[in-house]
Structure formats: structure tokens, C-alpha cells
Design a protein around this motif. Sequence first.
Motif, PDB file in Angstrom:
ATOM      1  N   ILE A 134      72.547 -44.454  75.218  1.00 20.00           N
ATOM      2  CA  ILE A 134      71.257 -43.780  75.080  1.00 20.00           C
ATOM      3  C   ILE A 134      70.182 -44.788  74.669  1.00 20.00           C
ATOM      4  O   ILE A 134      69.062 -44.762  75.183  1.00 20.00           O
ATOM      5  N   ILE A 135      70.533 -45.676  73.765  1.00 16.62           N
ATOM      6  CA  ILE A 135      69.594 -46.711  73.321  1.00 16.62           C
ATOM      7  C   ILE A 135      69.185 -47.589  74.499  1.00 16.62           C
ATOM      8  O   ILE A 135      68.025 -47.981  74.638  1.00 16.62           O
ATOM      9  N   LYS A 136      70.143 -47.858  75.377  1.00 17.19           N
ATOM     10  CA  LYS A 136      69.881 -48.714  76.530  1.00 17.19           C
ATOM     11  C   LYS A 136      69.080 -48.001  77.616  1.00 17.19           C
ATOM     12  O   LYS A 136      68.315 -48.629  78.355  1.00 17.19           O
ATOM     13  N   HIS A 137      69.241 -46.670  77.707  1.00 21.89           N
ATOM     14  CA  HIS A 137      68.552 -45.885  78.752  1.00 21.89           C
ATOM     15  C   HIS A 137      67.785 -44.718  78.127  1.00 21.89           C
ATOM     16  O   HIS A 137      68.140 -43.549  78.307  1.00 21.89           O
ATOM     17  N   PRO A 138      66.726 -44.993  77.363  1.00 23.73           N
ATOM     18  CA  PRO A 138      66.009 -43.922  76.651  1.00 23.73           C
ATOM     19  C   PRO A 138      65.335 -42.892  77.565  1.00 23.73           C
ATOM     20  O   PRO A 138      65.089 -41.766  77.146  1.00 23.73           O
ATOM     21  N   ARG A 139      65.083 -43.264  78.815  1.00 30.10           N
ATOM     22  CA  ARG A 139      64.386 -42.340  79.713  1.00 30.10           C
ATOM     23  C   ARG A 139      65.199 -41.092  80.041  1.00 30.10           C
ATOM     24  O   ARG A 139      64.638 -40.102  80.529  1.00 30.10           O
ATOM     25  N   ILE A 140      66.496 -41.115  79.796  1.00 32.25           N
ATOM     26  CA  ILE A 140      67.288 -39.917  80.086  1.00 32.25           C
ATOM     27  C   ILE A 140      66.850 -38.744  79.202  1.00 32.25           C
ATOM     28  O   ILE A 140      67.090 -37.582  79.536  1.00 32.25           O
ATOM     29  N   LEU A 141      66.185 -39.050  78.092  1.00 25.76           N
ATOM     30  CA  LEU A 141      65.720 -37.980  77.198  1.00 25.76           C
ATOM     31  C   LEU A 141      64.490 -37.263  77.758  1.00 25.76           C
ATOM     32  O   LEU A 141      64.026 -36.281  77.176  1.00 25.76           O
TER      33      LEU A 141
END
Length: 406
Positions: free
Chosen positions: A346-353
Motif C-alpha cells: 500500500i505504501i508503494k502504491h498509494p493510488r489504490i486508495l
Amino acid sequence: MDLESSISSPFFPKGLGHLTIMVPRKLLYVRSNYLFGSRCWMIRFSTEILFKSVSFRPFSKKCDNADSEPLENEELLNNLLTMGVDVDMARKRQPGVFNRTDTNEQDLQTFLLSKGASKEVIASIISRYPRAMTRTPESLSNRWDLWRRIVTSDLEIVNILERSPESFFRSSDNLNLDNNIKFLYSVGLTHKDLCRLLTNAPRTFSNSLNLNKQMVEFLQEICLSLGHNGPTDFVRKIIFKNPFILIQSTKRIKANIEFLQSTFCLTNEELLSLICGPGAKILDLSSDCMRRSYRNIKDKLSSLGCTAKEIRKFVLSYPDMIFLGEKKFNDKIDCLIEEKVNISQIIKHPRILDSSISTLKSRIKELVNVGYDLSTSNISLLSWSQKRYNAKLKKLYIEQNIVLEN
């Protein structure tokens, strides 16, 4: 003695909006059946009062006076009902318009019809912004011509009015609009920039010229104070990234810039890159909201074992995360953790939020069904566009079938 004559009109002088009644000081009792304009007074006096002179003390009762309330323009109401306007909505939004006798609802309809607006759109515009009816045909025509200096077609203006009628009708000061257009061109904004402003933040052009000047000068000062020698380019970049910035207060923007620099220990160069790029949008937030949101992000990620360095990288790589409310952010993180997505991913791909919880759950379920291992695979597809995601999912289905067949 005729009691009724003793309380006749000389004892009932009328004041403005009041009925004043003279009452004997030694009156034993008065019973009033004063109903719907009929009058029946029953008064009992002592013998002493009947034969002696008496003094009177006035009291008053305020009476409702319909004439004191402004009457609505009945002709206007009839016209609006004929035009399909939601009168209740319009009355709630701007009730004062309905008391005016100088409205131009029919001229407004004729003008907008000539520009390609439908009757339904016109009715919606008036329902949401009734003050539009107070503009004269001449003022409308002049303002429309000024907007056409920026927008290429009448239909584009109609679409803007349908979304935001206030943007066009809020002000009738066409000279101010003309001056704003000239000023924004003078600070380096292009025709494309102005068109984007008018489409996304049309209230910019209703601002007083002084307000827009203050913000532009403030941004130029920020640029120079951070050691950048191109204030014109800086202003253009930040307005392009955040077209709403000109309708914010300089106080808010300053507080947010100071918060970002102090919280993340940014160098001048890092701060410039942030506010001209991914961090431009969050400058709109109130400073309190920004602080609360960041504090929640920090607490939530810390509870999951993230270091201060990881949290800093997470927020700075995608500052839009600060727009998420505390509950929404926490719920999305919890949803992903429950579905076995690692916090480091999640830290690496924050846009999923950016995706809603329902979208995250449905996509995770579909991916698991085709054998996609979220714990070891790229999770960025959780935030892809629907078209791109469907293409990927179809490919995964094909790959799974090939494996099963073999």
C-alpha cells in the motif's frame, strides 16, 4: 349609562401596527371575545367607578398587518411556473428576487434559447440561481461576448452555466470581468489556461480584480522567497495544477505551505516541486483539516508498523491522500489488510486508495478467482481505469484456462 358607548372609538386610538386600548385602573375584569373581527366586550364596574372620574392606563396588543410584509410578484410566479421552474427551490435560495417588479425572466429565456440552451436547462438555471432573472438583455449580451473571448462556442458556455449558473450570473460587473481577463493574460496565462479556469473555476472571473492581483502577487513572492527566479512560470504552473487557487484566501495558502515545509522538513527546492506538482491541489484545504487528516494517516500507518520515513514517502508521493477523511482512509486500509494485502504494498502504491471500498472488494474477489496472488503481485491494477482493468482481467482468465487445460 351606556357601557358600550363608554368604550367607543375615542378610547381605541390606533397606533402604527398596534391597537391601543384605554383601560380603567380599577377595572374588576375584562373578558374579550374579539374573534375574526367581531367585538363583544363585557365589562363590570364597581359603583364607585361608575360615578367617579377614573384615570386610564394604556396597554397595547400588536396586530398582524399583512401590508407590512412584501408581496411576491404574482406575474413573475405565473411566468416561472409556465417555464417549468422549481419555484420552491428558487424561493429558498434567493427569496428576495420574488419581491422585485423589475425581473427579466422572459428576456433571459429568449436570450439563452438563442444561444442553444434548452427550456429544461433554462428552468434548472433559474431554479438554482434566481438572481439570473435580474440581469438585463444588454448586460447578458455583453457578458456573453466577453466569455466568448475565452470559450470557443456558445454550447460550451451553456454547459458551464448548466453546471454552475452562479459563475455567469453572480456578478453584473462586466468591466471587472474584462479587466480580469486582461490581467490574467498579462501574468503569462495562455488562452488554454483561461479556458481551463473558466471551465473548472469560473468564479475566478467574478472575483474582484484586486483579489486576483493579491493572490498572483502572493504566489510570485512565495516563488522568489524559495529561491526560484521564474515567478511567471511558477504562477502559471500552480494555476494549471490547481485552477481553484485564485478563489482561495492568501492566508489559507500561506498556512498550508508553512505546514508542509515544517512537517516534512522540506528544502526550498523540494517545496517548490511539491506545490507546483502533486501537492498543488491540497493547498485548497483548510489548515485544520490538513493537520487532522495527516495526523490520522500518521497514527494509522504507525499502528501497522510503518516508520516515519515510510509515512513521509507515502504522503509526499501522493498528497491527494490528505483529501480522504479519517474514517474513509482507515476503512480502506482495513479493507485491504483484511484481504491479505501487505501494508508495504500500500505504501508503494498509494493510488489504490482512490478506489471505493466496494470497488476494491469486487476487484480483489475477481482477481483471487483467476488465481492472482495479491500478496506477491502488483496491486496497482486495483486503481486502474475500468477499461484497462477489464482487459487485464480477461487476459488473466485466458491464462488460467490454458493452465487448467494442460
